[in-house]
Scaffold this motif. Structure first.
Motif, PDB file in Angstrom:
ATOM      1  N   ASN A 119     -13.405   7.612 -78.397  1.00  0.00           N
ATOM      2  CA  ASN A 119     -12.710   8.337 -77.067  1.00  0.00           C
ATOM      3  C   ASN A 119     -11.686   9.281 -77.754  1.00  0.00           C
ATOM      4  O   ASN A 119     -10.985   9.485 -78.008  1.00  0.00           O
ATOM      5  CB  ASN A 119     -11.990   6.849 -76.328  1.00  0.00           C
ATOM      6  N   LEU A 147     -13.898   2.827 -70.834  1.00  0.00           N
ATOM      7  CA  LEU A 147     -13.719   2.096 -71.696  1.00  0.00           C
ATOM      8  C   LEU A 147     -13.259   0.898 -72.379  1.00  0.00           C
ATOM      9  O   LEU A 147     -13.773  -0.069 -72.815  1.00  0.00           O
ATOM     10  CB  LEU A 147     -12.522   3.218 -71.734  1.00  0.00           C
ATOM     11  N   ASP A 185      -9.820   5.471 -80.568  1.00  0.00           N
ATOM     12  CA  ASP A 185      -9.039   6.591 -79.778  1.00  0.00           C
ATOM     13  C   ASP A 185      -8.262   7.473 -80.101  1.00  0.00           C
ATOM     14  O   ASP A 185      -7.981   7.713 -81.619  1.00  0.00           O
ATOM     15  CB  ASP A 185      -8.227   5.636 -79.036  1.00  0.00           C
TER      16      ASP A 185
END
Length: 133
Positions: A20, A107, A119
């Motif tokens: 992400n 997510l 992340d």
């Protein structure tokens, strides 16, 4: 992307890792509103120079040459860069709302799966790429 797409992908593919990449919303707005495109060859550039107190430092991505408003592609005559109609601050904020409602749930889905979720706050633009290896 949507949660439905993520579930469909997960039904036939074992997703081991999800990365992400994220930025603060204000930075995203600044960068997307700074995007410039060549209407002839579709090359992308960016005029935004982001420098924040919280550690963001993204240089503009300008064409080579003396005039940063002219594409450096191989064109018979100079081609002026344009701003896409969907790269206004207002439209970018609307796109971020869509992200919050449609994409962010992906997510949460992967957090509930046996998937590694990484992340990565990309604070330095292109200079962050080597860190992803």
């Amino acid at each position: 992307r949507t949660l439905q797409q993520a579930k469909l992908l997960d039904s036939f593919l074992n997703v081991d890792v999800v990365i992400n990449l994220f930025n603060k919303e204000e930075v995203l707005v600044q960068k997307l509103a700074g995007r410039r495109v060549c209407p002839e060859c579709n090359r992308n550039f960016n005029v935004a120079h982001v420098r924040t107190e919280c550690g963001y430092h993204m240089e503009p991505l300008l064409p080579k040459g003396d005039d940063p408003t002219i594409c450096d592609g191989d064109h018979p005559k100079p081609v002026k860069l344009i701003t896409r109609s969907d790269d206004t601050e207002e439209v970018v904020w609307e796109r971020l709302q869509v992200y919050q409602s449609q994409t962010l749930p992906i997510l949460e889905f992967y957090q509930s799966q046996p998937t590694t979720l990484i992340d990565f706050e990309a604070k330095n633009g292109k200079k962050d790429y080597p860190q992803l290896r």
